[in-house]
Design a protein around this motif. Structure first.
Motif, PDB file in Angstrom:
ATOM      1  N   VAL A  82       0.879  -1.163   0.000  1.00 61.91           N
ATOM      2  CA  VAL A  82       0.000   0.000   0.000  1.00 61.91           C
ATOM      3  C   VAL A  82       0.921   1.219   0.000  1.00 61.91           C
ATOM      4  O   VAL A  82       1.649   1.447   0.969  1.00 61.91           O
ATOM      5  N   TRP A  83       0.928   1.972  -1.109  1.00 57.13           N
ATOM      6  CA  TRP A  83       1.862   3.079  -1.279  1.00 57.13           C
ATOM      7  C   TRP A  83       1.270   4.395  -0.795  1.00 57.13           C
ATOM      8  O   TRP A  83       0.069   4.638  -0.950  1.00 57.13           O
ATOM      9  N   ALA A  84       2.112   5.254  -0.257  1.00 56.75           N
ATOM     10  CA  ALA A  84       1.700   6.606   0.113  1.00 56.75           C
ATOM     11  C   ALA A  84       1.141   7.297  -1.132  1.00 56.75           C
ATOM     12  O   ALA A  84       1.714   7.182  -2.221  1.00 56.75           O
ATOM     13  N   ASP A 106       2.626  -3.926   9.273  1.00 56.95           N
ATOM     14  CA  ASP A 106       1.627  -4.085  10.324  1.00 56.95           C
ATOM     15  C   ASP A 106       1.284  -5.573  10.371  1.00 56.95           C
ATOM     16  O   ASP A 106       0.466  -6.054   9.585  1.00 56.95           O
ATOM     17  N   TYR A 113       2.949  -0.951   4.392  1.00 54.35           N
ATOM     18  CA  TYR A 113       2.813   0.423   3.930  1.00 54.35           C
ATOM     19  C   TYR A 113       4.166   0.877   3.401  1.00 54.35           C
ATOM     20  O   TYR A 113       5.175   0.752   4.103  1.00 54.35           O
TER      21      TYR A 113
END
Length: 122
Positions: A82-84, A106, A113
């Motif tokens: 999950v990219w910024a 996480d 992330y």
């Protein structure tokens, strides 16, 4: 505290980055792109860093950033990074340039992330 840096072996089809062995990884492209970057994370949450260096030719890319949990199964939460900003970063493609990716794993929710820091030049 310092950690031993590991050097994953380049493979055009699937390059494995195993953060279960060390939270610092230094990957150099071989003679082509990487279709799947398979990242294995440990049982516990933590911060992980991948240094990615273009070879002497440059223009190398990664198609898929896949996430696996400690038992080598696909992450149950999200099985890709999950990219910024919600967009996979565009790699710096100049020869011998470096991009550094920071990941927060996480482990409770099995989500990686990712944040890129791009274009370190030599």
């Amino acid at each position: 505290a310092g950690f031993a840096q590991k050097d994953p072996t380049y493979d055009a089809t699937t390059t494995v980055v195993d953060f279960r062995l060390s939270n610092k990884q230094n990957l150099r492209f071989g003679a082509g792109n990487i279709t799947n970057l398979a990242m294995y994370f440990p049982l516990v949450s933590g911060n992980f860093v991948l240094l990615l260096k273009q070879d002497g030719t440059g223009s190398r890319t990664i198609s898929n950033y896949k996430v696996f949990e400690f038992d080598e199964s696909s992450a149950d939460g999200v099985n890709t990074v999950v990219w910024a900003g919600g967009t996979t970063p565009t790699l710096t493609t100049d020869a011998n340039h470096v991009d550094i990716f920071s990941f927060y794993w996480d482990a409770d929710n099995e989500i990686a992330y990712g944040v890129p820091t791009l274009d370190f030049q030599f």
